[in-house]
Design an enzyme around this catalytic site. Structure first.
Site, PDB file in Angstrom:
ATOM      1  NE  ARG A 266      51.255  -5.663  13.816  1.00 57.82           N
ATOM      2  CZ  ARG A 266      50.874  -5.882  12.567  1.00 57.82           C
ATOM      3  NH1 ARG A 266      49.929  -6.774  12.306  1.00 57.82           N
ATOM      4  NH2 ARG A 266      51.420  -5.208  11.572  1.00 57.82           N
ATOM      5  CG  PHE A 404      59.891  -1.678  16.801  1.00 51.95           C
ATOM      6  CD1 PHE A 404      61.251  -1.757  17.053  1.00 51.95           C
ATOM      7  CD2 PHE A 404      59.023  -1.780  17.882  1.00 51.95           C
ATOM      8  CE1 PHE A 404      61.720  -1.940  18.354  1.00 51.95           C
ATOM      9  CE2 PHE A 404      59.478  -1.956  19.163  1.00 51.95           C
ATOM     10  CZ  PHE A 404      60.835  -2.037  19.398  1.00 51.95           C
ATOM     11  CD  GLU A 405      57.095  -6.665  16.155  1.00 51.06           C
ATOM     12  OE1 GLU A 405      56.421  -7.120  15.219  1.00 51.06           O
ATOM     13  OE2 GLU A 405      58.060  -7.251  16.651  1.00 51.06           O
ATOM     14  N   GLY A 406      54.867  -2.574  13.027  1.00 55.72           N
ATOM     15  CA  GLY A 406      53.760  -1.858  12.398  1.00 55.72           C
ATOM     16  C   GLY A 406      53.444  -0.626  13.215  1.00 55.72           C
TER      17      GLY A 406
END
Length: 500
Positions: A266, A404-406
């Site tokens: 992140r 993406f990446e949460g």
């Protein structure tokens, strides 16, 4: 100033303690070597990547792997890997700087980040000594390319809901995997995959799967809105057989690998989006200076100047937050090393310490870039809608970063969730400052004037923090355990913290 000369602070403590110059790293603190590395990254993009963006987007055969190889030859892939494993052994700030400077490389930046981040770090930090010796030097050089296979058709944000299975073969020599992964970056040319599956039906576990493993197959390249040059495919496992030595980490502890790697990912995504924002801002400034309407460069019009200024402000704020946190992670890593912890444990522990900040940075960076490219298209007017202008590619490529990446929604919820859990465990003292705010509200207001540089701004920030503590405290007091289901409240308080 060297990042290691700064004392480590507690993760999340920016909300309850004022910042001091002794604990704040800014880009003006980059040393000579870091500036040289930044220049090398800029040159690489200008000479090797940007002239070939159309060919990259068309996925010209062999082009992306060749670019990754060239980056490896310059040491850019394994800059933060230990020297005894083929890396350069650079600190976290330097690694962040590389991610930022290459972040304006569109699809190449995605392939690069996936390779030297989520594609390599699980093995580096959780692999056995034999696994690290086998894979990391080749991943550092680019001889092998890495990918990370977590997402499935039915499990995106709910990663632990994965359906891919693993079981031990009857002779105990192999694991047999069955299932499907989707949207796997670098899948088309990756040599090694970190794959997550449930062993014996319920033990969420990580495995190393090499290209060519029996039973491993790939779907066709996905057709995407943006990052068209990034290889994105489905990965299928049909009785896929791998040796037992390819178990990564501990059985049933795959979530530890997944979540710890995401903390670092992140922050790295924020770095890449910052690089993209700077490049889009530069493109927009150049266009505004050269484009004339009413016999006047549009850069001289107040409306355009306002847009450019707001784009610069948000980019500057993102940069400040990113490098402040990166240096905090460096300092905490050094503190852990000093206490006798091993290299991998030190960095993972430091990243976990600042998991709150990493979640916030992912939101800050991706939304900064989205704002900058959107306004960039507006500044370009009708030309901004035409493919021949690079701002259109920047606009398309930006959108994925909020997913993406949460997703940004997940990261907003995580921000408050982690704060509240740390407070309940006594890791961070939110109760004391919250009670002080409550007491202050009941007392006679102080109407005195503050003196010193940026006194009004510092007072405003302190007031923002008090408002956050007051709102969060009231929400917890009223809703108690039900607060987890009140996502609108959690996300609004997270936004207050992010803006602060």
């Amino acid at each position: 100033m060297d990042t290691n000369t700064r004392s480590a602070v507690e993760g999340g403590s920016f909300l309850i303690r004022p910042a001091t110059t002794e604990n704040v790293f800014i880009p003006e603190d980059f040393n000579e070597e870091q500036l040289m590395i930044a220049g090398m990254c800029d040159d690489f993009l200008e000479k090797e990547v940007l002239p070939h963006l159309v060919a990259i987007d068309q996925q010209e055969e062999g082009l992306m792997p060749a670019l990754v190889d060239k980056a490896g030859a310059l040491g850019l892939l394994g800059a933060a890997f230990p020297e005894d494993l083929g890396g350069l052994g650079k600190d976290f700030v330097t690694a962040t700087l590389i991610n930022e400077r290459l972040g304006g490389g569109h699809s190449f930046a995605v392939a690069m980040a996936a390779h030297n981040g989520i594609g390599s770090l699980p093995i580096l930090y959780f692999g056995t000594e034999e696994q690290k010796q086998k894979y990391i030097p080749k991943l550092a050089s680019g001889e092998m390319k890495g990918a990370y296979a977590l997402t499935e058709p039915g499990s995106g944000s709910d990663a632990l809901g994965a359906k891919t299975t693993a079981k031990l073969s009857d002779d105990g020599k192999n694991y047999i995997l069955n299932g499907q992964k989707i949207w796997i970056t670098n899948a088309g040319f990756a040599d090694v995959f970190t794959v997550f599956a449930k062993l014996d039906g319920d033990k969420f576990t990580a495995f190393i799967v090499e290209k060519g493993a029996p039973g491993l197959s790939l779907g066709a390249e996905e057709h995407k809105l943006g990052i068209k040059g990034s290889s994105t495919r489905q990965v299928f496992f049909e009785d896929c057989t791998i040796p037992v030595e390819n178990l990564l980490g501990e059985v049933g502890r795959g979530h530890v690998i997944a979540f710890n790697i995401l903390n670092i990912g992140r922050l790295k995504l924020c770095a890449a989006t910052l690089g993209g924002a700077k490049r889009a801002l530069g493109i927009s400034i150049t266009y505004a200076k050269n484009r004339e309407q009413f016999k006047t460069p549009i850069a001289s019009f107040g409306a355009i100047r306002h847009k450019l200024a707001e784009m610069a402000i948000r980019t500057f704020a993102t940069e400040s937050a990113l490098y402040r946190t990166s240096a905090w992670i460096d300092a905490k890593e050094e503190e852990f090393r000093g206490s006798g912890k091993e290299e991998a444990e030190s960095l993972l522990g430091a990243a976990e310490e600042f998991a709150i900040e990493c979640a916030m940075l992912k939101v800050i960076g991706s939304e900064c870039l989205d704002y900058v490219v959107d306004e960039g298209v507006q500044i370009h007017g009708g030309n901004g809608y035409m493919d021949e202008y690079n701002i259109t590619r920047a606009y398309r490529d930006s959108r994925i970063n909020r997913i993406f990446e949460g997703t940004n929604e997940i990261n907003r919820l995580l921000t408050l969730d982690m704060y509240l859990k740390r407070a309940m465990k006594g890791r961070i003292n939110l109760m004391g400052p919250a009670m002080a705010v409550s007491k202050e509200l009941m007392s006679i207001p102080d109407f005195g004037e503050e003196d010193g540089s940026f006194a009004a701004e510092l007072k405003a920030i302190a007031s923002f923090k008090k408002a956050i503590l007051m709102c969060a405290g009231a929400a917890v007091q009223k809703l108690m355990m039900k607060i987890e289901s009140e996502q609108e409240i959690l996300m609004n308080i997270a936004d207050m913290a992010i803006e602060t």
